[in-house]
Write an enzyme that holds these catalytic residues in place. Structure first.
Site, PDB file in Angstrom:
ATOM      1  N   TYR A 119       0.832  -1.203   0.000  1.00  0.00           N
ATOM      2  CA  TYR A 119       0.000   0.000   0.000  1.00  0.00           C
ATOM      3  C   TYR A 119       0.870   1.258   0.000  1.00  0.00           C
ATOM      4  CZ  TYR A 119      -3.429   3.464   1.413  1.00  0.00           C
ATOM      5  OH  TYR A 119      -4.246   4.565   1.454  1.00  0.00           O
ATOM      6  N   TRP A 121       1.104   5.676  -1.710  1.00  0.00           N
ATOM      7  CA  TRP A 121       0.805   6.661  -2.752  1.00  0.00           C
ATOM      8  C   TRP A 121       1.805   6.629  -3.898  1.00  0.00           C
ATOM      9  CZ3 TRP A 121      -2.490  10.958  -3.758  1.00  0.00           C
ATOM     10  CH2 TRP A 121      -3.600  11.025  -2.943  1.00  0.00           C
TER      11      TRP A 121
HETATM   12  N1  LIG Z   1      -1.951   8.685  12.396  1.00  0.00           N
HETATM   13  C1  LIG Z   1      -2.327   8.703  11.121  1.00  0.00           C
HETATM   14  N2  LIG Z   1      -1.775   7.843  10.247  1.00  0.00           N
HETATM   15  C2  LIG Z   1      -2.149   7.853   8.959  1.00  0.00           C
HETATM   16  C3  LIG Z   1      -3.128   8.761   8.503  1.00  0.00           C
HETATM   17  C4  LIG Z   1      -3.710   9.655   9.436  1.00  0.00           C
HETATM   18  O1  LIG Z   1      -4.591  10.479   9.097  1.00  0.00           O
HETATM   19  N3  LIG Z   1      -3.278   9.602  10.733  1.00  0.00           N
HETATM   20  N4  LIG Z   1      -3.507   8.733   7.184  1.00  0.00           N
HETATM   21  C5  LIG Z   1      -3.407   7.463   6.510  1.00  0.00           C
HETATM   22  C6  LIG Z   1      -3.671   7.615   5.078  1.00  0.00           C
HETATM   23  S1  LIG Z   1      -5.186   8.271   4.670  1.00  0.00           S
HETATM   24  C7  LIG Z   1      -2.804   7.203   4.118  1.00  0.00           C
HETATM   25  S2  LIG Z   1      -3.317   7.252   2.473  1.00  0.00           S
HETATM   26  C8  LIG Z   1      -1.476   6.650   4.453  1.00  0.00           C
HETATM   27  C9  LIG Z   1      -0.383   7.080   3.460  1.00  0.00           C
HETATM   28  O2  LIG Z   1       0.708   6.279   3.569  1.00  0.00           O
HETATM   29  P1  LIG Z   1       1.745   6.074   2.360  1.00  0.00           P
HETATM   30  O3  LIG Z   1       1.063   6.150   1.039  1.00  0.00           O
HETATM   31  O4  LIG Z   1       2.549   4.860   2.632  1.00  0.00           O
HETATM   32  O5  LIG Z   1       2.648   7.364   2.534  1.00  0.00           O
HETATM   33  P2  LIG Z   1       3.693   8.084   1.591  1.00  0.00           P
HETATM   34  O6  LIG Z   1       4.491   8.942   2.487  1.00  0.00           O
HETATM   35  O7  LIG Z   1       2.983   8.745   0.463  1.00  0.00           O
HETATM   36  O8  LIG Z   1       4.606   6.891   1.069  1.00  0.00           O
HETATM   37  C10 LIG Z   1       4.929   6.699  -0.246  1.00  0.00           C
HETATM   38  C11 LIG Z   1       6.334   6.105  -0.337  1.00  0.00           C
HETATM   39  O9  LIG Z   1       6.579   5.720  -1.692  1.00  0.00           O
HETATM   40  C12 LIG Z   1       7.890   6.153  -2.073  1.00  0.00           C
HETATM   41  N5  LIG Z   1       7.869   6.359  -3.537  1.00  0.00           N
HETATM   42  C13 LIG Z   1       7.375   7.419  -4.219  1.00  0.00           C
HETATM   43  N6  LIG Z   1       7.480   7.220  -5.549  1.00  0.00           N
HETATM   44  C14 LIG Z   1       8.046   6.008  -5.728  1.00  0.00           C
HETATM   45  C15 LIG Z   1       8.415   5.265  -6.892  1.00  0.00           C
HETATM   46  O10 LIG Z   1       8.231   5.674  -8.022  1.00  0.00           O
HETATM   47  N7  LIG Z   1       8.956   4.038  -6.675  1.00  0.00           N
HETATM   48  C16 LIG Z   1       9.166   3.543  -5.422  1.00  0.00           C
HETATM   49  N8  LIG Z   1       9.672   2.325  -5.329  1.00  0.00           N
HETATM   50  N9  LIG Z   1       8.854   4.235  -4.316  1.00  0.00           N
HETATM   51  C17 LIG Z   1       8.296   5.459  -4.461  1.00  0.00           C
HETATM   52  C18 LIG Z   1       8.131   7.413  -1.283  1.00  0.00           C
HETATM   53  O11 LIG Z   1       9.504   7.688  -1.163  1.00  0.00           O
HETATM   54  C19 LIG Z   1       7.433   7.079   0.042  1.00  0.00           C
HETATM   55  O12 LIG Z   1       8.314   6.471   0.936  1.00  0.00           O
HETATM   56  O13 LIG Z   1      -1.115   7.053   5.775  1.00  0.00           O
HETATM   57  C20 LIG Z   1      -2.101   6.709   6.744  1.00  0.00           C
HETATM   58  N10 LIG Z   1      -1.600   6.955   8.080  1.00  0.00           N
HETATM   59  N1  LIG Z   2      -1.343  18.445   2.035  1.00  0.00           N
HETATM   60  C1  LIG Z   2      -1.822  17.192   2.112  1.00  0.00           C
HETATM   61  N2  LIG Z   2      -3.047  16.911   1.609  1.00  0.00           N
HETATM   62  C2  LIG Z   2      -3.543  15.647   1.713  1.00  0.00           C
HETATM   63  C3  LIG Z   2      -2.791  14.601   2.291  1.00  0.00           C
HETATM   64  C4  LIG Z   2      -1.505  14.923   2.825  1.00  0.00           C
HETATM   65  O1  LIG Z   2      -0.806  14.058   3.361  1.00  0.00           O
HETATM   66  N3  LIG Z   2      -1.061  16.205   2.719  1.00  0.00           N
HETATM   67  N4  LIG Z   2      -3.303  13.326   2.347  1.00  0.00           N
HETATM   68  C5  LIG Z   2      -4.357  12.981   1.398  1.00  0.00           C
HETATM   69  C6  LIG Z   2      -4.991  11.747   1.809  1.00  0.00           C
HETATM   70  S1  LIG Z   2      -4.130  10.309   1.567  1.00  0.00           S
HETATM   71  C7  LIG Z   2      -6.238  11.689   2.313  1.00  0.00           C
HETATM   72  S2  LIG Z   2      -6.929  10.175   2.662  1.00  0.00           S
HETATM   73  C8  LIG Z   2      -7.025  12.899   2.562  1.00  0.00           C
HETATM   74  C9  LIG Z   2      -7.624  12.844   3.958  1.00  0.00           C
HETATM   75  O2  LIG Z   2      -8.589  13.795   4.119  1.00  0.00           O
HETATM   76  P1  LIG Z   2      -9.267  13.972   5.550  1.00  0.00           P
HETATM   77  O3  LIG Z   2      -9.325  12.681   6.256  1.00  0.00           O
HETATM   78  O4  LIG Z   2     -10.556  14.659   5.317  1.00  0.00           O
HETATM   79  O5  LIG Z   2      -8.232  14.970   6.234  1.00  0.00           O
HETATM   80  P2  LIG Z   2      -7.670  15.207   7.722  1.00  0.00           P
HETATM   81  O6  LIG Z   2      -6.732  16.356   7.574  1.00  0.00           O
HETATM   82  O7  LIG Z   2      -7.122  13.953   8.306  1.00  0.00           O
HETATM   83  O8  LIG Z   2      -8.917  15.610   8.580  1.00  0.00           O
HETATM   84  C10 LIG Z   2      -9.738  16.720   8.237  1.00  0.00           C
HETATM   85  C11 LIG Z   2     -10.225  17.435   9.461  1.00  0.00           C
HETATM   86  O9  LIG Z   2     -11.084  16.606  10.226  1.00  0.00           O
HETATM   87  C12 LIG Z   2     -11.091  17.091  11.539  1.00  0.00           C
HETATM   88  N5  LIG Z   2     -11.502  16.034  12.472  1.00  0.00           N
HETATM   89  C13 LIG Z   2     -10.750  15.052  13.015  1.00  0.00           C
HETATM   90  N6  LIG Z   2     -11.492  14.265  13.816  1.00  0.00           N
HETATM   91  C14 LIG Z   2     -12.740  14.774  13.799  1.00  0.00           C
HETATM   92  C15 LIG Z   2     -13.968  14.417  14.434  1.00  0.00           C
HETATM   93  O10 LIG Z   2     -14.076  13.452  15.191  1.00  0.00           O
HETATM   94  N7  LIG Z   2     -15.044  15.186  14.141  1.00  0.00           N
HETATM   95  C16 LIG Z   2     -14.995  16.257  13.307  1.00  0.00           C
HETATM   96  N8  LIG Z   2     -16.114  16.941  13.072  1.00  0.00           N
HETATM   97  N9  LIG Z   2     -13.856  16.613  12.718  1.00  0.00           N
HETATM   98  C17 LIG Z   2     -12.749  15.893  12.954  1.00  0.00           C
HETATM   99  C18 LIG Z   2      -9.671  17.507  11.795  1.00  0.00           C
HETATM  100  O11 LIG Z   2      -9.671  18.614  12.655  1.00  0.00           O
HETATM  101  C19 LIG Z   2      -9.133  17.844  10.422  1.00  0.00           C
HETATM  102  O12 LIG Z   2      -8.860  19.221  10.292  1.00  0.00           O
HETATM  103  O13 LIG Z   2      -6.207  14.071   2.462  1.00  0.00           O
HETATM  104  C20 LIG Z   2      -5.402  14.086   1.285  1.00  0.00           C
HETATM  105  N10 LIG Z   2      -4.780  15.388   1.205  1.00  0.00           N
HETATM  106 MO   LIG Z   3      -5.242   8.567   2.333  1.00  0.00          MO
END
Ligand SMILES: Nc1nc2c(c(=O)[nH]1)N[C@H]1C(S)=C(S)[C@@H](COP(=O)(O)OP(=O)(O)OC[C@H]3O[C@@H](n4cnc5c(=O)[nH]c(N)nc54)[C@H](O)[C@@H]3O)O[C@H]1N2
Ligand SMILES: Nc1nc2c(c(=O)[nH]1)N[C@H]1C(S)=C(S)[C@@H](COP(=O)(O)OP(=O)(O)OC[C@H]3O[C@@H](n4cnc5c(=O)[nH]c(N)nc54)[C@H](O)[C@@H]3O)O[C@H]1N2
Ligand SMILES: [Mo]
Length: 784
Positions: A119, A121
């Site tokens: 998994y 991005w």
């Molecule tokens: N506490 C907490 N944890 C969270 C979240 C949260 O809200 N709170 N959000 C969650 C969510 S929604 C998501 S989507 C995940 C995201 O988690 P990830 O998608 O695992 O996060 P990234 O940092 O985007 O990791 C991408 C990795 O791919 C590598 N990479 C980029 N391009 C390439 C390529 O072309 N080839 C290879 N081999 N590698 C490459 C980058 O260097 C990087 O290390 O995290 C989750 N974790």
């Molecule tokens: N710049 C940037 N943009 C991103 C990403 C990133 O890593 N960096 N990650 C991308 C990815 S993988 C994803 S999945 C999306 C995620 O998108 P979201 O999950 O929507 O984003 P978050 O920033 O985790 O949360 C949005 C807001 O929800 C509020 N929140 C948290 N808990 C609660 C709750 O219990 N109740 C209410 N009402 N509000 C709450 C927080 O205050 C926060 O500001 O964003 C994407 N966009």
């Molecule tokens: Mo995500």
């Protein structure tokens, strides 16, 4: 129109990243400049740092093998994963070892002992997409245990298709910003609508629209109300009313809004009758007929911390305006994350505005830039992953459970499955030691497999936990095609520099492994990467012509001109408009073809933690639970502003917001005062799972009892394993603290948002941040 633009000089080419389309002026040898696409109305600066020297300094330069793994191969006692030394070896050597390990596991345990969920991005570009590459490779090799769903949408991804439509369709069909500006009167959001999150769109974007969309709505007179534990997760250029809710209690609030509508006869009977099933079952729960508890405003006030009067008024306001109810994805990344989704759809259905311009529900404006796009949706070019001969899978966030409990069963969407005994993990394009919860537990689980192979660009924490690390190229170092959903153009992403060190494309790595494993014909089909680009494009062009009647230029013309326009539409996008117009002719894909407010299918699964309708189930950790006596603060770990997850955490753009090199943790000024904390103080954030260091920022932007620590700081444990005093993470990674428990037995999603902690000033020894140090590398290969 992009194609008629003559401002672009001859040497400018494109690259794309998930946070935008960028123009590159350069030569292969002269210094290169990266600037945003000139037509992007609100570009993101994140991508400007793709090539920064601080970023490049952490590149994996050569194939490397962990010393402990090599020692074990030779029958010696061996160091565990994490904090170990690496030996840089030739490509030949590393490929031979990796192919040997794959062959051995397959022979001894079968392909179901290989986990290739991988998994993450990874990077933009339709061909060099690591996940597609690794899946195609492992499929050619006989299959692998895969992962389903995402960290983003664990609960919603499993649920929404039962209630209304698959999450993918929902995301692609949000009412466009212009229609919102024209028709919406009241925008009620749960969890804001962050244009900083909409910097990101899967595959990239040529046009950042969210900030402009919100500003235009404000100028048009739309009223905004934000229900959130933090005040600044929506910025419109004007006033936003803030209802400072306790985290993880939104379902109770929504139920009370529904109750008030029902009590006052304000729910839309005709809509519920014609377009929905199951309202009456839900209503019996709502009024307390089934459990003796009416879900009224007083009841919800005690749970949410909001005044009951305001809740009642709000219900009336919703029903007397054209109202869009928006919900951030974060609400479902929590214990019982299905319930806010269920409640959102139910409330919107009771208001009867679904399918009308500017009304209904949204999930979520701001979560990614795609949502709200006015551009026509046409399918993109695809690189086939082939067929997986192994049927086993895990819901993606159950990775540590699988590694720790082989043979045990788990449920998913009402069915029972079994965790396989995983002996080899192959990861490309993700960073599990950023993204998973309770990283101490994951570190333990990570010791189980015999071999862990990864392709990485940088020495990330996950690379430092792997046995064989192959250096991968970045988008700047290879040719690719930029296509993303509902974008006005596609672009040729041209190689802009030579690969760093000895990096290879993921494709080249898998091609070389395929060669050794005798599956090269299957994997490569005899084509090199550039031949694949032309092949994918040409097939796609043909399909577009046949299915959409739209003709793209031929590949040579596209490549020469660097970009091409996508088909345009003059029709506004209005979610579920066709269904509303004629529900018989345009039924939904749910079992009944209608919106399901009571799902018989889900009820029949008989799960205590996910019944057939929206209901309030107390989260295992929240401000109302007994545990809050011990850990009185609710941690929000939201998305980081200046990067995408952990990507480019080492860039100056991400690091400029650090205080003393640590991630800031926002704490309400009263909570800070009680703990004697001031701006910039080094603190430890802790609970029974772990501790991390961060820098305190007292602030009025977070509700009392809430702290906010964004994700993405590279995991930096003081000790990688055998933490006698418990885990101490030095950089500010919230996954040192989050719980690795599933949303429910229905969806098994990540619950990163549900977590109690406390904070105190750090009085321990001074500890340097070492996240951006290279591992100990040696080229001495006498024992290889
Ligand atoms: N506490 C907490 N944890 C969270 C979240 C949260 O809200 N709170 N959000 C969650 C969510 S929604 C998501 S989507 C995940 C995201 O988690 P990830 O998608 O695992 O996060 P990234 O940092 O985007 O990791 C991408 C990795 O791919 C590598 N990479 C980029 N391009 C390439 C390529 O072309 N080839 C290879 N081999 N590698 C490459 C980058 O260097 C990087 O290390 O995290 C989750 N974790
Ligand atoms: N710049 C940037 N943009 C991103 C990403 C990133 O890593 N960096 N990650 C991308 C990815 S993988 C994803 S999945 C999306 C995620 O998108 P979201 O999950 O929507 O984003 P978050 O920033 O985790 O949360 C949005 C807001 O929800 C509020 N929140 C948290 N808990 C609660 C709750 O219990 N109740 C209410 N009402 N509000 C709450 C927080 O205050 C926060 O500001 O964003 C994407 N966009
Ligand atoms: Mo995500």
């Amino acid at each position: 129109m992009p194609n008629n633009d003559n401002q672009q000089d001859q040497t400018t080419t494109y690259t794309a990243a998930h946070w935008g389309l960028y123009e590159i002026s350069h030569g292969m040898t002269e210094a290169m400049t990266i600037s945003p696409y000139r037509h992007d109305p609100n570009p993101s600066d994140i991508g400007r740092y793709l090539n920064h020297p601080h970023v490049e300094a952490l590149r994996v330069q050569k194939p490397a093998i962990r010393k402990g793994w090599l020692d074990k191969q030779q029958g010696n006692t061996a160091a565990p994963r994490g904090g170990d030394q690496y030996i840089e070896v030739s490509w030949e050597t590393a490929l031979d070892y990796a192919a040997g390990a794959l062959r051995k596991v397959k022979q001894q345990h079968g392909n179901q002992a290989i986990f290739g969920g991988s998994y993450g991005w990874s990077s933009a570009g339709r061909f060099h997409h690591s996940q597609s590459q690794v899946h195609r490779f492992l499929n050619s090799f006989g299959g692998y245990v895969r992962s389903k769903n995402s960290y983003s949408l664990g609960a919603a991804g499993a649920l929404m298709h039962w209630l209304v439509m698959p999450m993918k369709d929902l995301m692609e069909n949000h009412t466009d910003w212009q229609t919102m500006e024209k028709h919406c009167e009241l925008f009620l959001s749960f969890g804001g609508s962050k244009y900083q999150n909409a910097q990101v769109s899967t595959g990239g974007t040529a046009e950042h629209r969210a900030r402009g969309g919100l500003n235009a709505m404000h100028k048009a007179g739309v009223r905004f109300i934000n229900v959130s534990p933090v005040s600044d997760d929506i910025e419109t250029g004007g006033n936003v009313e803030w209802l400072a809710i306790k985290p993880n209690t939104d379902t109770a609030l929504i139920l009370a809004l529904a109750y008030t509508l029902q009590k006052n006869g304000l729910h839309d009977h005709a809509f519920l009758e014609r377009y929905c099933v199951g309202y009456s079952q839900f209503e019996r729960y709502l009024t307390g007929e089934t459990d003796g508890q009416p879900k009224d405003a007083q009841w919800a006030a005690a749970i949410t911390g909001l005044p009951s009067q305001r809740i009642e008024q709000l219900a009336i306001e919703l029903s007397s305006h054209r109202t869009m109810i928006n919900m951030a994805w974060s609400l479902q990344r929590a214990d019982h994350g299905e319930q806010p989704c269920f409640a959102l759809i139910t409330l919107a259905a009771m208001l009867g505005q679904i399918g009308l311009p500017g009304g209904g529900f949204a999930f979520c404006y701001g979560a990614e830039n795609l949502l709200g796009s006015p551009h026509k949706h046409v399918f993109g070019p695809t690189f086939s992953q082939g067929k997986n001969a192994v049927e086993h899978f895990i819901p993606v966030a159950r990775i540590a459970d699988m590694l720790l409990n082989p043979g045990e069963s788990f449920t998913y969407e009402g069915q029972t499955y079994q965790y396989q005994d995983i002996r080899l993990i192959y990861w490309a394009g993700g960073n599990p030691f950023h993204h998973h919860q309770d990283l101490k537990r994951l570190s333990e689980a990570w010791q189980h497999p015999e071999t862990i192979i990864t392709n990485e660009q940088y020495w990330t924490p996950s690379a430092k936990m792997a046995d064989i690390v192959f250096p991968a190229t970045t988008t700047l170092e290879r040719n690719d095609i930029f296509y993303a959903k509902r974008e006005p153009i596609i672009a040729a992403m041209k190689q802009a520099k030579l690969p760093e060190g000895e990096a290879w494309d993921d494709y080249a790595i898998f091609a070389a492994l395929s060669e050794r494993l005798g599956i090269a014909d299957h994997f490569t089909e005899g084509k090199n990467a550039d031949e694949w680009l032309e092949h994918l494009y040409t097939n796609w062009r043909q399909a577009l012509k046949e299915k959409e009647g739209f003709e793209l230029p031929d590949f040579a013309t596209f490549w020469r001109e660097n970009e091409a326009n996508m088909p345009q539409s003059n029709e506004p996008v209005i979610m579920l408009e066709a269904f509303r117009r004629d529900p018989e002719a345009n039924p939904l894909t749910t079992p009944s073809g209608k919106i399901e407010l009571f799902s018989q299918s889900i009820a029949d699964f008989g799960l205590d933690d996910c019944p057939g309708y929206a209901c309030w189930i107390e989260p295992h950790e929240w401000l109302g639970s007994p545990k809050a006596q011990q850990f009185p603060l609710h941690l929000i770990s939201d998305q980081p502003k200046n990067k995408l997850h952990s990507q480019l955490d080492h860039s100056p753009h991400s690091r400029k917001d650090r205080i003393h090199g640590r991630e800031p943790v926002y704490i309400n000024t009263q909570d800070a005062k009680r703990r004697g904390l001031h701006y910039g103080d080094l603190v430890q954030v802790f609970n029974e799972r772990g501790r991390c260091l961060a820098s305190a920022v007292p602030s009025e932007t977070v509700r009392e009892g809430v702290v906010r620590l964004a994700t993405g700081a590279w995991y930096d444990p003081q000790h990688w394993q055998n933490d006698q005093g418990g885990l101490l993470e030095k950089h500010g990674n919230p996954n040192a603290l989050t719980a690795d428990v599933p949303t429910s037995s229905f969806s098994q999603g990540s619950t990163a948002q549900t977590c109690l902690v406390d904070i105190q000033a750090w009085s321990g020894e001074s500890l340097a941040v070492t996240a951006f140090d290279l591992p100990s590398l040696t080229t001495d290969n006498h024992n290889v």
